[in-house]
Enzyme design. Structure first.
Site, short mmCIF file in Angstrom:
data_model
loop_
_atom_site.label_atom_id
_atom_site.label_comp_id
_atom_site.label_asym_id
_atom_site.label_seq_id
_atom_site.Cartn_x
_atom_site.Cartn_y
_atom_site.Cartn_z
CG ASP A 91 11.43 -127.76 -44.92
OD1 ASP A 91 10.43 -127.46 -45.13
OD2 ASP A 91 12.52 -127.06 -45.39
CB SER A 92 6.62 -128.14 -46.94
OG SER A 92 7.19 -126.96 -47.07
CG PHE A 95 14.53 -122.78 -46.48
CD1 PHE A 95 14.36 -121.55 -46.14
CD2 PHE A 95 15.50 -123.27 -46.90
CE1 PHE A 95 15.53 -120.85 -45.88
CE2 PHE A 95 16.62 -122.55 -46.77
CZ PHE A 95 16.70 -121.20 -46.05
CG ASP A 146 6.43 -122.28 -45.02
OD1 ASP A 146 7.14 -123.11 -45.67
OD2 ASP A 146 7.11 -121.60 -44.17
CD GLN A 190 7.51 -118.18 -42.69
OE1 GLN A 190 8.41 -117.10 -42.50
NE2 GLN A 190 8.02 -119.11 -42.90
N GLY A 217 11.11 -118.64 -40.96
CA GLY A 217 11.74 -117.31 -41.21
C GLY A 217 12.49 -116.79 -40.50
CG ASP A 267 16.14 -128.13 -39.36
OD1 ASP A 267 16.69 -128.14 -40.09
OD2 ASP A 267 15.13 -127.82 -38.92
#
Length: 374
Positions: A91-92, A95, A146, A190, A217, A267
């Site tokens: 994951d970037s 979040f 994001d 999103q 999202g 996930d």
């Protein structure tokens, strides 16, 4: 060998296939155990492998803070560091910084935030996120940076958020470059729960072009029904020849209903988090092993399972471990839950291949206490 996706069979919108990577094939639909900080909580790598998992998820935010991206690179990358030789998706970090609330500041450039560990200041940009994932961590599947749109946002707020994510997606694609034949980059759709914004976001990402498309999202408070309705309008907007990944989901019923709508990858921390708190997922729904009715139950959770944690220890023994606050109980239930999730994915893949997915879906809904299908 280049990253490729092949669809093998369909049953309605549900589909099964293979994501091929240099580090191995990922059978889809696939569930990725979450190894946030280079470990799947309470589990050894060999235990995770024994469940049948083809891929793990790591997290850029946590790894950049500890042990640090540059240190990971010096130590041979995340695969070598944690002893996992199969694919890893990261994951970037978007979040996690979104969830920091008062500790972050979002700008066009990226996200400036304070570490939840020591309060130190950091800047995460689309370019830095790609550098961390692709070059330092060594991920096989990289996510664009994001902004996760907050559930309850107005239409205007969700529009501003998705447009920022789209611009960051374009910058992520440029930073990723066109020569990484052994790695893949996914864009993230999103738009909150607004159908027109979900379509707008998907169109923007398709014009950029990604190896796969994630749906972000969701699982942020909207509930199961609204999540399904959002998937109904989002998944058809995504390319058929690319994998579709629903981020951060979820409960078994969420997985079944998302696969029904054409999602390929998932996930969630739920299997291990539930396991650490005494909850076991089963084909008849969840049970709380702390409940007094299990104190003298001599049967294992699932005698038919190939997972040792499911088929060997009795429920009475597991009950005792949790009452005595022994760490082994947390490990065994986490192991069981991850095994159950992988068994569920395998059952769905087999049913799709035989054209029997709707029968499986109907049976599981009935066993788990959900309304029957029309």
């Amino acid at each position: 060998m280049r990253f490729t996706f092949t669809c093998h069979a369909t049953d309605g919108h549900a589909r099964t296939g293979v994501l091929s990577t240099p580090r191995g094939d990922i059978r889809t639909p696939a569930f990725m155990p979450v190894g946030t900080a280079a470990t799947v909580k309470a589990m050894s790598i060999d235990q995770v492998k024994s469940t049948g998992a083809d891929i793990l998820l790591g997290n850029t935010y946590h790894l950049m803070l500890r042990p640090g991206g540059e240190r990971l690179a010096r130590l041979g990358g995340l695969h070598h560091f944690m002893g996992w030789d199969k694919p890893i998706l990261t994951d970037s970090g978007g979040f996690q910084v979104w969830s920091l609330a008062g500790l972050r500041k979002m700008t066009e450039a990226g996200v400036e935030f304070r570490s939840h560990i020591d309060g130190s200041r950091h800047m995460l940009t689309p370019e830095r996120s790609i550098e961390l994932q692709a070059d330092l961590i060594g991920s096989d599947i990289i996510m664009q940076l994001d902004e996760c749109t907050t559930f309850g946002s107005s239409h205007e707020e969700a529009l501003v958020s998705l447009e920022l994510s789209a611009r960051w997606g374009e910058r992520s694609k440029v930073a990723f470059g066109g020569t990484r034949a052994t790695q893949a980059l996914f864009g993230i759709v999103q738009g909150s729960v607004f159908p027109d914004l979900r379509k707008r976001s998907a169109d923007a990402l398709k014009s950029i072009g990604f190896d796969g498309y994630a749906i972000g999202g969701l699982a942020v408070g909207e509930g199961h029904q609204l999540m399904c309705q959002t998937l109904d309008v989002t998944v058809p907007e995504l390319p058929m020849d690319r994998p579709r990944y629903l981020m951060g989901v979820g409960k078994p019923i969420d997985l079944v209903e998302a696969v029904h709508r054409g999602v390929d990858m998932f996930d969630c921390v739920l299997p291990t988090r539930a396991g650490r708190h005494g909850q076991a997922w089963t084909w008849d729904g969840p049970i709380n092993i702390r409940n007094a009715r299990f104190a003298e139950d001599p049967d294992p959770i699932d005698p038919t399972s190939t997972c040792p944690a499911s088929s060997r220890p009795s429920k009475a023994y597991l009950h005792h471990l949790f009452k005595a606050e022994e760490i082994l109980g947390q490990t065994l239930l986490s192991w069981h839950n991850l095994g159950f999730y992988q068994d569920l994915m395998a059952a769905m893949r087999a049913a799709i291949a035989k054209g029997q997915f709707q029968d499986l879906r109907a049976r599981l809904r009935q066993r788990w206490g959900f309304a029957p299908l029309d």
